[in-house]
Scaffold this motif. Structure first.
Motif, PDB file in Angstrom:
ATOM      1  N   ASN A 282       0.811  -1.221   0.000  1.00  0.00           N
ATOM      2  CA  ASN A 282       0.000   0.000   0.000  1.00  0.00           C
ATOM      3  C   ASN A 282       0.843   1.269   0.000  1.00  0.00           C
ATOM      4  OD1 ASN A 282      -2.355  -1.541   0.180  1.00  0.00           O
ATOM      5  ND2 ASN A 282      -2.346  -1.531   2.421  1.00  0.00           N
ATOM      6  N   THR A 283       2.140   1.142   0.270  1.00  0.00           N
ATOM      7  CA  THR A 283       2.944   2.360   0.435  1.00  0.00           C
ATOM      8  C   THR A 283       3.920   2.628  -0.714  1.00  0.00           C
ATOM      9  OG1 THR A 283       4.682   1.204   1.667  1.00  0.00           O
ATOM     10  CG2 THR A 283       2.866   2.115   2.955  1.00  0.00           C
ATOM     11  N   TYR A 284       4.198   1.588  -1.538  1.00  0.00           N
ATOM     12  CA  TYR A 284       5.238   1.806  -2.542  1.00  0.00           C
ATOM     13  C   TYR A 284       4.819   2.825  -3.597  1.00  0.00           C
ATOM     14  CZ  TYR A 284       3.031  -0.855  -6.337  1.00  0.00           C
ATOM     15  OH  TYR A 284       2.200  -1.280  -7.345  1.00  0.00           O
ATOM     16  N   LEU A 285       3.500   2.916  -3.885  1.00  0.00           N
ATOM     17  CA  LEU A 285       3.044   3.900  -4.870  1.00  0.00           C
ATOM     18  C   LEU A 285       3.216   5.314  -4.332  1.00  0.00           C
ATOM     19  CD1 LEU A 285      -0.150   2.165  -6.313  1.00  0.00           C
ATOM     20  CD2 LEU A 285       2.039   2.539  -7.469  1.00  0.00           C
ATOM     21  N   LEU A 286       2.956   5.489  -3.028  1.00  0.00           N
ATOM     22  CA  LEU A 286       3.183   6.796  -2.412  1.00  0.00           C
ATOM     23  C   LEU A 286       4.661   7.149  -2.512  1.00  0.00           C
ATOM     24  CD1 LEU A 286       2.176   9.206  -0.805  1.00  0.00           C
ATOM     25  CD2 LEU A 286       2.347   7.848   1.283  1.00  0.00           C
ATOM     26  N   ILE A 291       9.203  10.223  -5.215  1.00  0.00           N
ATOM     27  CA  ILE A 291      10.304  10.262  -6.186  1.00  0.00           C
ATOM     28  C   ILE A 291      10.018  11.330  -7.236  1.00  0.00           C
ATOM     29  CG2 ILE A 291      11.603   8.951  -7.916  1.00  0.00           C
ATOM     30  CD1 ILE A 291      12.004   7.995  -4.995  1.00  0.00           C
ATOM     31  N   GLN A 292       8.775  11.377  -7.698  1.00  0.00           N
ATOM     32  CA  GLN A 292       8.406  12.392  -8.695  1.00  0.00           C
ATOM     33  C   GLN A 292       8.559  13.803  -8.111  1.00  0.00           C
ATOM     34  OE1 GLN A 292       7.795  11.859 -11.905  1.00  0.00           O
ATOM     35  NE2 GLN A 292       7.712  14.085 -12.136  1.00  0.00           N
ATOM     36  N   GLU A 293       8.133  13.953  -6.865  1.00  0.00           N
ATOM     37  CA  GLU A 293       8.284  15.241  -6.167  1.00  0.00           C
ATOM     38  C   GLU A 293       9.758  15.645  -6.107  1.00  0.00           C
ATOM     39  OE1 GLU A 293       8.183  16.679  -1.519  1.00  0.00           O
ATOM     40  OE2 GLU A 293       6.762  15.115  -2.111  1.00  0.00           O
ATOM     41  N   GLY A 294      10.607  14.662  -5.794  1.00  0.00           N
ATOM     42  CA  GLY A 294      12.041  14.920  -5.712  1.00  0.00           C
ATOM     43  C   GLY A 294      12.665  15.272  -7.054  1.00  0.00           C
ATOM     44  N   LEU A 295      12.157  14.667  -8.127  1.00  0.00           N
ATOM     45  CA  LEU A 295      12.650  15.009  -9.473  1.00  0.00           C
ATOM     46  C   LEU A 295      12.307  16.450  -9.815  1.00  0.00           C
ATOM     47  CD1 LEU A 295      11.788  11.727 -11.427  1.00  0.00           C
ATOM     48  CD2 LEU A 295      14.082  12.704 -11.153  1.00  0.00           C
ATOM     49  N   ASP A 298      14.583  18.775  -8.161  1.00  0.00           N
ATOM     50  CA  ASP A 298      15.994  18.516  -8.510  1.00  0.00           C
ATOM     51  C   ASP A 298      16.783  17.869  -7.364  1.00  0.00           C
ATOM     52  OD1 ASP A 298      15.828  19.466 -11.128  1.00  0.00           O
ATOM     53  OD2 ASP A 298      16.100  21.548 -10.472  1.00  0.00           O
ATOM     54  N   VAL A 299      16.062  17.198  -6.478  1.00  0.00           N
ATOM     55  CA  VAL A 299      16.732  16.428  -5.428  1.00  0.00           C
ATOM     56  C   VAL A 299      17.241  15.106  -6.022  1.00  0.00           C
ATOM     57  CG1 VAL A 299      16.390  15.197  -3.234  1.00  0.00           C
ATOM     58  CG2 VAL A 299      15.374  17.459  -3.567  1.00  0.00           C
ATOM     59  N   PHE A 300      16.481  14.550  -6.987  1.00  0.00           N
ATOM     60  CA  PHE A 300      16.853  13.321  -7.679  1.00  0.00           C
ATOM     61  C   PHE A 300      17.249  13.635  -9.118  1.00  0.00           C
ATOM     62  CE2 PHE A 300      13.321  11.676  -4.782  1.00  0.00           C
ATOM     63  CZ  PHE A 300      14.202  11.278  -3.791  1.00  0.00           C
ATOM     64  N   PHE A 301      17.895  12.681  -9.762  1.00  0.00           N
ATOM     65  CA  PHE A 301      18.218  12.830 -11.186  1.00  0.00           C
ATOM     66  C   PHE A 301      18.061  11.485 -11.874  1.00  0.00           C
ATOM     67  CE2 PHE A 301      22.186  11.605  -9.166  1.00  0.00           C
ATOM     68  CZ  PHE A 301      22.763  10.705 -10.051  1.00  0.00           C
ATOM     69  N   PHE A 367      17.089   8.857   5.956  1.00  0.00           N
ATOM     70  CA  PHE A 367      16.918  10.097   6.714  1.00  0.00           C
ATOM     71  C   PHE A 367      17.500  11.285   5.945  1.00  0.00           C
ATOM     72  CE2 PHE A 367      17.231   7.386  10.866  1.00  0.00           C
ATOM     73  CZ  PHE A 367      16.016   6.799  10.563  1.00  0.00           C
ATOM     74  N   ALA A 368      18.632  11.069   5.265  1.00  0.00           N
ATOM     75  CA  ALA A 368      19.252  12.148   4.490  1.00  0.00           C
ATOM     76  C   ALA A 368      18.341  12.579   3.345  1.00  0.00           C
ATOM     77  CB  ALA A 368      20.608  11.701   3.956  1.00  0.00           C
ATOM     78  N   ILE A 369      17.717  11.621   2.664  1.00  0.00           N
ATOM     79  CA  ILE A 369      16.824  11.945   1.546  1.00  0.00           C
ATOM     80  C   ILE A 369      15.629  12.752   2.043  1.00  0.00           C
ATOM     81  CG2 ILE A 369      15.229  10.985  -0.159  1.00  0.00           C
ATOM     82  CD1 ILE A 369      17.136   8.626  -0.501  1.00  0.00           C
ATOM     83  N   LEU A 370      15.020  12.307   3.140  1.00  0.00           N
ATOM     84  CA  LEU A 370      13.837  13.005   3.663  1.00  0.00           C
ATOM     85  C   LEU A 370      14.177  14.445   4.062  1.00  0.00           C
ATOM     86  CD1 LEU A 370      12.329  10.045   5.710  1.00  0.00           C
ATOM     87  CD2 LEU A 370      11.247  11.170   3.748  1.00  0.00           C
ATOM     88  N   LYS A 371      15.364  14.642   4.609  1.00  0.00           N
ATOM     89  CA  LYS A 371      15.783  16.002   4.969  1.00  0.00           C
ATOM     90  C   LYS A 371      15.999  16.851   3.717  1.00  0.00           C
ATOM     91  CE  LYS A 371      17.747  14.737   9.444  1.00  0.00           C
ATOM     92  NZ  LYS A 371      18.962  14.475  10.228  1.00  0.00           N
ATOM     93  N   LYS A 372      16.599  16.271   2.676  1.00  0.00           N
ATOM     94  CA  LYS A 372      16.818  17.004   1.423  1.00  0.00           C
ATOM     95  C   LYS A 372      15.493  17.354   0.743  1.00  0.00           C
ATOM     96  CE  LYS A 372      21.533  15.688   0.095  1.00  0.00           C
ATOM     97  NZ  LYS A 372      22.044  17.065  -0.019  1.00  0.00           N
ATOM     98  N   LEU A 373      14.487  16.508   0.973  1.00  0.00           N
ATOM     99  CA  LEU A 373      13.162  16.776   0.417  1.00  0.00           C
ATOM    100  C   LEU A 373      12.411  17.839   1.217  1.00  0.00           C
ATOM    101  CD1 LEU A 373      12.065  13.110  -0.411  1.00  0.00           C
ATOM    102  CD2 LEU A 373      12.391  14.953  -2.076  1.00  0.00           C
ATOM    103  N   GLY A 374      13.018  18.295   2.330  1.00  0.00           N
ATOM    104  CA  GLY A 374      12.411  19.363   3.131  1.00  0.00           C
ATOM    105  C   GLY A 374      11.374  18.878   4.127  1.00  0.00           C
TER     106      GLY A 374
END
Length: 594
Positions: A282-286, A291-295, A298-301, A367-374
């Motif tokens: 139930n959570t992988y789609l979220l 990931i799309q939000e991060g793209l 520009d957090v992801f590439f 944790f680092a990714i979540l912080k970079k995502l704000g």
């Protein structure tokens, strides 16, 4: 009250430094500790920090401060100085009051609500195999930490994230589909999680055969692993699952249902529970949405193969894959989604993940990714990393079917408890049903205590036979002590409502026991702040040892004076209560008799 005398000692020591040496020392520099057993006293003040003001030796400084304190604090009966340590002896009156006015009062050791909400996520099983010894440590640790934090005043939510999707699940499904011949838990006479785990092992064996065949044809090992037909089929099945293929989804639901029934039985026997279940299906789609939000931020590439990555080299980490090129999720994808979902639902101040130390890097990345995502709430995330469990026979490997199964281990523990208990003749007068209950209590107590008494960060060697010992540093020793106390109280037909008489004096064994009981709230605080049930487990053991010394050295039922007998029985009531509560927070039952 224990805290109040300590606070008074700190404040008066600050006043002593001002009065004796005309200097100001902050309270934070006054260190108190429990007096070492070989010296007289109960509380020790470290005087080394004061010598820079006194310009005198630590010994002389200690003597001067000791005289100042005794003159102003009525509870001090005496003091002595050993090098730079001022050992304070508190009066009998103080300890009597401690027992009567604090320890024996309702609510002793309970903390008020602190207004903070905390989630403890533990267990996190995969639905392709049954729970094993490593899962047992995880579950016991998560459950106990949650209970200790509740006792300390947190509003705690116990969560279980079930890993019910992914390539590992497809391996079991594919193997059952190809080699199962329609076998079910009922037809096989197996728990559902055991049956599904059987086919995970089957997959691995057949997969290895294919790898060897391809290597014999000249392929490298890496190529053979990628090109093996079974692995390709499992990957195709995962893609079909994510695309919503009806046949694959139906098989997935059926086999997961078998596993959940099996897990429920194991959790019940283990004595753990959960307030909330999350399922990665139930959570992988979220997670994909994040990931799309991060793209977009520009957090992801993206790389040429369409896979999505994040560069964490500035955090001392590596580049990390967050979505495969074919659009399927990796673990971090669903963990991002689950983290967001948990916060949206509960808005907790802190969130703890109880996961083995082999995942340390994964959680640093998460944790680092979540912080970079704000995500502002990411600061409240914590990984309770614990060491692996080994057996005398060596390390466990689930793919090869050499794992120590949780159900088998619990059954072995109960059988061992039965054998040891009967050897010692501790079940006279018990009905068969009572015996069965007692063996279960002792066996599970032995298992839980052995795994919880070790600091979570440490790797441990679990020896089932050593854990069921009525004399060692074990759960059964503490359980037997509790039963002993209850036996004393039964023989005395003691009513704890009887007025608490004050004896004219009491022994060092009684004082040591009162002091240990008074430390209970401090131990709860330490265990909660360090997320360490080991603090509480070792405290319960020391308390049981002190009670046994008191029991052997001081007559309780045959005390010469009635006030002494009553006092000792009240002391026994307090000991039984604190032992039982300490063990309860570890998830361990204590018997009334054995």
């Amino acid at each position: 009250m224990a805290n109040s005398i300590q606070l008074t000692l700190v404040q008066e020591t600050v006043a002593a430094v001002k009065s004796l040496y005309d200097a100001d020392i902050p309270e934070s520099q006054i260190t108190l500790q429990e007096t070492r057993k070989e010296f007289e006293g109960q509380i020790t003040i470290v005087t080394f920090p004061v010598t820079r003001f006194s310009k005198k030796s630590p010994e002389q400084t200690g003597m001067e401060i000791g005289a100042y304190l005794q003159d102003r604090i009525s509870e001090i009966a005496g003091y002595n100085v050993i090098k730079g340590f001022l050992n304070i002896s508190l009066s009998d009156e103080y300890w009597i009051a401690m027992l009567n006015e604090t320890i024996l009062q309702d609510g002793f050791g309970q903390f008020a609500k602190n207004g903070k909400k905390l989630m403890v996520e533990y267990s996190s099983p995969n639905t392709n195999k049954p729970l094993h010894l490593g899962h047992i440590r995880n579950n016991l640790l998560g459950y106990s930490v949650a209970e200790i934090l509740k006792a300390y005043g947190y509003d705690v939510v116990k969560a279980n994230l079930v890993n019910d999707r992914g390539i590992h699940i497809c391996k079991s499904m594919l193997a059952w589909q190809r080699y199962g011949n329609g076998e079910t838990p009922e037809s096989a006479g197996m728990k559902g999680d055991h049956l599904v785990g059987k086919y995970y092992v089957v997959f691995d064996k057949e997969y290895k055969k294919e790898i060897e065949a391809l290597k014999a044809e000249g392929q490298s090992e890496d190529d053979a692993k990628k090109n093996a037909p079974l692995m390709k089929a499992a990957q195709t099945m995962l893609q079909q699952w994510e695309a919503g293929d009806e046949e694959v989804i139906s098989l997935w639901k059926t086999m997961n249902g078998w596993v959940y029934d099996g897990f429920a039985k194991t959790y019940k026997q283990l004595g753990v529970d959960f307030d909330k279940y999350y399922y990665e299906s139930n959570t992988y789609l979220l997670g994909k949405d994040i990931i799309q939000e991060g793209l977009e931020k520009d957090v992801f590439f993206k790389k040429e193969d369409n896979s999505v990555w994040i560069d964490l080299t500035d955090e001392g980490l590596d580049q990390k894959l967050v979505l495969r090129g074919d659009g399927t999720s990796v673990y971090i994808t669903q963990d991002l989604g689950t983290a967001q979902l948990k916060y949206d639902e509960f808005h907790m101040d802190e969130s703890m993940y109880v996961v083995g130390n082999e995942q340390d890097y994964h959680f640093k990345v998460l944790f680092a990714i979540l912080k970079k995502l704000g995500k502002t709430w990411a600061d409240g995330l914590f990984h309770l990393s614990y060491g692996m469990v080994d057996l005398p026979s060596g390390k466990m490997k689930s793919r090869e079917g050499t794992v120590v199964d949780a159900d088998d281990l619990m059954e072995e523990m109960i059988d061992t408890a039965k054998e040891r208990t009967e050897e010692l003749g501790k079940t006279e007068g018990f009905e068969e049903e009572e015996k069965a209950s007692l063996y279960n209590t002792i066996g599970m107590g032995a298992l839980k205590y052995f795994l919880l008494k070790v600091d979570p960060k440490k790797r441990l060697l679990f020896d089932p036979k050593e854990s069921v010992d009525f004399q060692g540093h074990t759960g059964p020793f503490i359980q037997y002590t509790h039963a002993r106390i209850k036996s004393v109280l039964r023989k005395a037909a003691f009513d704890s409502a009887v007025p608490r008489l004050v004896p004219s004096s009491f022994s060092s064994y009684e004082r040591d026991l009162i002091q240990a009981l008074a430390n209970y709230p401090t131990v709860i605080e330490m265990a909660a702040k360090e997320f360490s049930p080991a603090q509480l487990a070792n405290y319960a053991y020391e308390l049981a040892k002190l009670y046994n010394k008191f029991y052997h050295e001081e007559s309780i039922l045959k005390a010469e004076q009635e006030d002494v007998k009553t006092f000792r029985l009240h002391l026994s009531v307090a000991a039984s209560r604190i032992i039982a509560e300490s063990m309860r927070l570890l998830g361990i039952e204590v018997p009334e008799r054995m």
